[in-house]
Design an enzyme around this catalytic site. Structure first.
Site, PDB file in Angstrom:
ATOM      1  N   CYS A  88     -36.976  -7.968  -0.908  1.00  0.00           N
ATOM      2  CA  CYS A  88     -37.380  -9.093  -0.053  1.00  0.00           C
ATOM      3  C   CYS A  88     -38.804  -9.553  -0.365  1.00  0.00           C
ATOM      4  O   CYS A  88     -39.163 -10.701  -0.100  1.00  0.00           O
ATOM      5  CB  CYS A  88     -37.284  -8.700   1.422  1.00  0.00           C
ATOM      6  SG  CYS A  88     -35.765  -7.826   1.815  1.00  0.00           S
TER       7      CYS A  88
ATOM      8  N   VAL B 150     -21.855   4.438 -12.466  1.00  0.00           N
ATOM      9  CA  VAL B 150     -20.492   4.891 -12.136  1.00  0.00           C
ATOM     10  C   VAL B 150     -19.508   3.803 -12.558  1.00  0.00           C
ATOM     11  O   VAL B 150     -19.706   2.626 -12.260  1.00  0.00           O
ATOM     12  CB  VAL B 150     -20.362   5.196 -10.629  1.00  0.00           C
ATOM     13  CG1 VAL B 150     -18.913   5.548 -10.274  1.00  0.00           C
ATOM     14  CG2 VAL B 150     -21.298   6.331 -10.235  1.00  0.00           C
TER      15      VAL B 150
ATOM     16  N   ASP C 159     -24.898  -4.232   1.265  1.00  0.00           N
ATOM     17  CA  ASP C 159     -24.363  -5.526   0.824  1.00  0.00           C
ATOM     18  C   ASP C 159     -22.956  -5.457   0.238  1.00  0.00           C
ATOM     19  O   ASP C 159     -22.289  -6.485   0.105  1.00  0.00           O
ATOM     20  CB  ASP C 159     -25.287  -6.127  -0.250  1.00  0.00           C
ATOM     21  CG  ASP C 159     -26.563  -6.691   0.333  1.00  0.00           C
ATOM     22  OD1 ASP C 159     -26.762  -6.600   1.558  1.00  0.00           O
ATOM     23  OD2 ASP C 159     -27.378  -7.234  -0.451  1.00  0.00           O
TER      24      ASP C 159
ATOM     25  N   ALA D 172     -31.066  -6.899   4.801  1.00  0.00           N
ATOM     26  CA  ALA D 172     -31.682  -5.592   4.567  1.00  0.00           C
ATOM     27  C   ALA D 172     -31.563  -4.603   5.732  1.00  0.00           C
ATOM     28  O   ALA D 172     -31.288  -3.416   5.509  1.00  0.00           O
ATOM     29  CB  ALA D 172     -33.151  -5.789   4.211  1.00  0.00           C
TER      30      ALA D 172
HETATM   31  C1  LIG Z   1     -35.321 -12.028  -3.605  1.00  0.00           C
HETATM   32  C2  LIG Z   1     -34.652 -11.403  -2.425  1.00  0.00           C
HETATM   33  C3  LIG Z   1     -35.195 -11.596  -1.171  1.00  0.00           C
HETATM   34  C4  LIG Z   1     -34.576 -11.020  -0.056  1.00  0.00           C
HETATM   35  N1  LIG Z   1     -35.143 -11.228   1.182  1.00  0.00           N
HETATM   36  C5  LIG Z   1     -34.572 -10.668   2.260  1.00  0.00           C
HETATM   37  C6  LIG Z   1     -35.169 -10.833   3.542  1.00  0.00           C
HETATM   38  O1  LIG Z   1     -36.218 -11.468   3.685  1.00  0.00           O
HETATM   39  N2  LIG Z   1     -34.547 -10.263   4.615  1.00  0.00           N
HETATM   40  C7  LIG Z   1     -33.379  -9.539   4.480  1.00  0.00           C
HETATM   41  O2  LIG Z   1     -32.872  -9.028   5.487  1.00  0.00           O
HETATM   42  N3  LIG Z   1     -32.811  -9.368   3.265  1.00  0.00           N
HETATM   43  C8  LIG Z   1     -33.372  -9.905   2.160  1.00  0.00           C
HETATM   44  N4  LIG Z   1     -32.797  -9.713   0.927  1.00  0.00           N
HETATM   45  C9  LIG Z   1     -31.521  -8.971   0.842  1.00  0.00           C
HETATM   46  C10 LIG Z   1     -31.774  -7.460   0.785  1.00  0.00           C
HETATM   47  O3  LIG Z   1     -32.631  -7.174  -0.273  1.00  0.00           O
HETATM   48  C11 LIG Z   1     -30.431  -6.751   0.623  1.00  0.00           C
HETATM   49  O4  LIG Z   1     -29.647  -7.022   1.767  1.00  0.00           O
HETATM   50  C12 LIG Z   1     -30.585  -5.243   0.472  1.00  0.00           C
HETATM   51  O5  LIG Z   1     -31.347  -4.917  -0.653  1.00  0.00           O
HETATM   52  C13 LIG Z   1     -29.194  -4.599   0.329  1.00  0.00           C
HETATM   53  O6  LIG Z   1     -29.348  -3.240   0.061  1.00  0.00           O
HETATM   54  P1  LIG Z   1     -28.180  -2.432  -0.646  1.00  0.00           P
HETATM   55  O7  LIG Z   1     -28.665  -1.024  -0.779  1.00  0.00           O
HETATM   56  O8  LIG Z   1     -26.897  -2.675   0.025  1.00  0.00           O
HETATM   57  O9  LIG Z   1     -27.994  -3.100  -2.085  1.00  0.00           O
HETATM   58  P2  LIG Z   1     -29.020  -3.254  -3.290  1.00  0.00           P
HETATM   59  O10 LIG Z   1     -30.407  -3.347  -2.808  1.00  0.00           O
HETATM   60  O11 LIG Z   1     -28.489  -4.380  -4.124  1.00  0.00           O
HETATM   61  O12 LIG Z   1     -28.853  -1.893  -4.085  1.00  0.00           O
HETATM   62  C14 LIG Z   1     -27.659  -1.542  -4.730  1.00  0.00           C
HETATM   63  C15 LIG Z   1     -27.989  -0.581  -5.848  1.00  0.00           C
HETATM   64  O13 LIG Z   1     -26.768  -0.075  -6.407  1.00  0.00           O
HETATM   65  C16 LIG Z   1     -26.926   0.013  -7.813  1.00  0.00           C
HETATM   66  N5  LIG Z   1     -25.576  -0.003  -8.412  1.00  0.00           N
HETATM   67  C17 LIG Z   1     -24.671  -1.016  -8.375  1.00  0.00           C
HETATM   68  N6  LIG Z   1     -23.534  -0.647  -9.013  1.00  0.00           N
HETATM   69  C18 LIG Z   1     -23.737   0.614  -9.465  1.00  0.00           C
HETATM   70  C19 LIG Z   1     -22.919   1.526 -10.207  1.00  0.00           C
HETATM   71  N7  LIG Z   1     -21.687   1.189 -10.597  1.00  0.00           N
HETATM   72  N8  LIG Z   1     -23.426   2.742 -10.524  1.00  0.00           N
HETATM   73  C20 LIG Z   1     -24.693   3.093 -10.125  1.00  0.00           C
HETATM   74  N9  LIG Z   1     -25.508   2.262  -9.421  1.00  0.00           N
HETATM   75  C21 LIG Z   1     -25.028   1.036  -9.100  1.00  0.00           C
HETATM   76  C22 LIG Z   1     -27.755  -1.223  -8.167  1.00  0.00           C
HETATM   77  O14 LIG Z   1     -28.389  -1.084  -9.422  1.00  0.00           O
HETATM   78  C23 LIG Z   1     -28.741  -1.256  -6.998  1.00  0.00           C
HETATM   79  O15 LIG Z   1     -29.920  -0.534  -7.277  1.00  0.00           O
HETATM   80  C24 LIG Z   1     -33.391 -10.252  -0.216  1.00  0.00           C
HETATM   81  C25 LIG Z   1     -32.839 -10.065  -1.484  1.00  0.00           C
HETATM   82  C26 LIG Z   1     -33.469 -10.635  -2.579  1.00  0.00           C
HETATM   83  C27 LIG Z   1     -32.855 -10.435  -3.949  1.00  0.00           C
END
Ligand SMILES: Cc1cc2nc3c(=O)[nH]c(=O)nc-3n(C[C@H](O)[C@H](O)[C@H](O)COP(=O)(O)OP(=O)(O)OC[C@H]3O[C@@H](n4cnc5c(N)ncnc54)[C@H](O)[C@@H]3O)c2cc1C
Length: 446
Positions: free
Chosen positions: A42, A80, A281, A299
């Site tokens: 973020c 994976v 996500d 997030a």
């Molecule tokens: C520029 C930007 C700004 C944002 N601003 C906001 C905000 O202001 N407020 C808000 O609420 N949200 C915001 N978000 C959204 C927030 O960042 C996400 O909702 C949050 O990061 C989701 O977390 P997560 O752990 O589900 O997924 P992610 O953060 O996407 O992490 C998933 C991880 O899994 C790994 N992965 C995927 N597939 C595999 C595999 N097959 N094997 C091993 N590893 C794997 C990826 O490499 C990654 O590191 C923003 C996102 C971005 C890109």
């Protein structure tokens, strides 16, 4: 017991840390395909805006801390590729191409979402980039630094694209934004959307609505975006047309997906396999207003989901009520927020929505620096319930939307919300806070 986690960011590392705190002798293995874990995606637009800042400032906790201080077996560079459910084993390969097979007792899929990249000519050219991972952030920042970018084109007008248009303008880069649909921000009320558009255009950004992108071509160090009835040029193209849940691993393993293509989970975040959870996500959630499955990738939900899975894996029973879709972002000097349903979403869910839009002030009448704040509020004619709200203003937007989010969680009626005792002092609001003014006006229409 062995708890294996796929994905090492918000949901994955929250789950790993909490599981270890809950049960110190639990074996926790995290498999992350990149070299980065636990960072604030973020914060990337704000980091890109500032050439002096290192992108790695956004790392919240470094891998060695998880390994050495928390006893988590964190394996970066491990992707994976397959979940063998009958054998309860995940299969993949590491950076060196070595294959691994890791058995699990409980598994968490926390693979996040991926940017949508249209399969059109030129989207693989250097300088055409999306912003999702920390590595994307590093790449974009380095590109701006080394290529002397003076003009950029942003495809899409979602909140990340708008944050990035501000970041690029802060660095003196000219910005054109383009999208195929004719509406600037479709999920907010037209009046609020036009306030945002005015702010963006006043800050020198050119908005082009209703132009389908056909292809990108390169000429020298200029990238040309060829659209229907429009040609845009820049040295850098940012693709911000949306994200999709990374649910392919789950789908290939035969796990159930929800209507939006995210992994279907119950309120304990368990998938259709009793030993596999999904959070963040890549997973869906229940909406507190409609009770229906939704996919809202944000997030807090990811971090909270990680905690809930850790608790459920280590023996507590945690049930999550769901999400209200509360979100806020800033573009230049404007703050934009929403929670709950828009009118269109309320209609789709079978409500009889009634809407008001009011204009008020962020501080008391005649108090220095008071500014305009616009509130849209939606209620249901049949039940009198509040269904949602949207706000645009220069200050005080986030805390106001949060008050309404709490009301949505409590399934309050507009009448009940209008009776809430909200804080007042001249530097913070008028005596009647804009949220109360909106609720009072809405009551008259219900
Ligand atoms: C520029 C930007 C700004 C944002 N601003 C906001 C905000 O202001 N407020 C808000 O609420 N949200 C915001 N978000 C959204 C927030 O960042 C996400 O909702 C949050 O990061 C989701 O977390 P997560 O752990 O589900 O997924 P992610 O953060 O996407 O992490 C998933 C991880 O899994 C790994 N992965 C995927 N597939 C595999 C595999 N097959 N094997 C091993 N590893 C794997 C990826 O490499 C990654 O590191 C923003 C996102 C971005 C890109």
């Amino acid at each position: 017991m062995r708890f294996v986690i796929i994905g090492g960011d918000a949901a994955g590392m929250s789950a790993a840390s909490r599981a270890k705190r809950n049960l110190s002798d639990l074996e926790v293995i995290v498999l992350e395909q990149t070299r980065d874990v636990s960072y604030s995606a973020c914060g990337m637009p704000y980091n890109i805006a500032d050439p002096e800042r290192e992108m790695d400032d956004l790392v919240v906790r470094h891998p060695h801390v998880f390994r050495e201080k928390q006893g988590i077996d964190l394996r970066t560079g491990h992707q994976v590729k397959f979940i063998d459910r009958p054998a309860k084993t995940v299969v993949g390969s590491d950076f060196e191409g070595r294959e691994f097979h890791i058995p699990y007792d409980k598994l968490l899929i926390a693979t996040g979402a991926s940017p949508i990249i249209p399969s059109l000519p030129g989207f693989d050219l250097p300088g055409v980039m999306a912003l999702k991972s920390l590595e994307d952030g590093r790449r974009i920042k380095e590109f701006i630094r080394t290529q002397g970018v003076t003009k950029a084109v942003i495809m899409g007008m979602g909140y990340i694209s708008l944050e990035m248009c501000e970041a690029l303008r802060t660095r003196g880069i000219g910005v054109d934004m383009v999208k195929p649909r004719p509406v600037f921000i479709p999920w907010i009320n037209e009046k609020l959307s036009s306030m945002v558009r005015e702010e963006v255009e006043t800050n020198g950004v050119n908005i082009h609505l209703g132009h389908e992108v056909d292809r990108i071509e390169k000429e020298g160090n200029t990238l040309r975006v060829i659209c229907s009835g429009l040609l845009l040029e820049g040295q850098m193209i940012l693709v911000g047309v949306g994200v999709r849940p990374d649910s392919q691993l789950a789908a290939r393993a035969g796990l159930e997906l929800g209507p939006s293509g995210a992994i279907a989970v119950d309120r304990t975040l368990r998938t259709s396999d009793k030993d596999i959870y999904a959070a963040g996500d890549c997973a869906d959630a229940f909406h507190v207003v409609t009770g229906q499955r939704v996919w809202i990738p944000l997030a807090l939900r990811a971090n909270r989901g990680g905690w809930a899975v850790a608790d459920n894996v280590t023996g507590a029973k945690v049930v999550l009520e769901g999400v209200a879709g509360t979100a806020v972002f800033k573009v230049f000097e404007l703050q934009v927020a929403r929670t709950g349903l828009s009118v269109a979403e309320a209609e789709e869910s079978g409500f009889e929505p009634v809407e008001v839009v009011i204009e008020s002030r962020s501080r008391a009448h005649a108090h220095p620096r008071a500014s305009k704040i616009a509130v849209q509020m939606v209620g249901d004619r049949k039940s009198g319930r509040i269904l949602g709200a949207q706000l645009v203003g220069r200050e005080g937007v986030a805390h106001r939307v949060n008050a309404l989010a709490v009301a949505l969680h409590q399934r309050m009626t507009v009448d009940e919300f209008s009776q809430c005792d909200l804080a007042y002092a001249p530097p913070f609001s008028p005596v009647w806070d804009p949220m109360l003014t909106a609720a009072n006006q809405l009551l008259k229409r219900l």
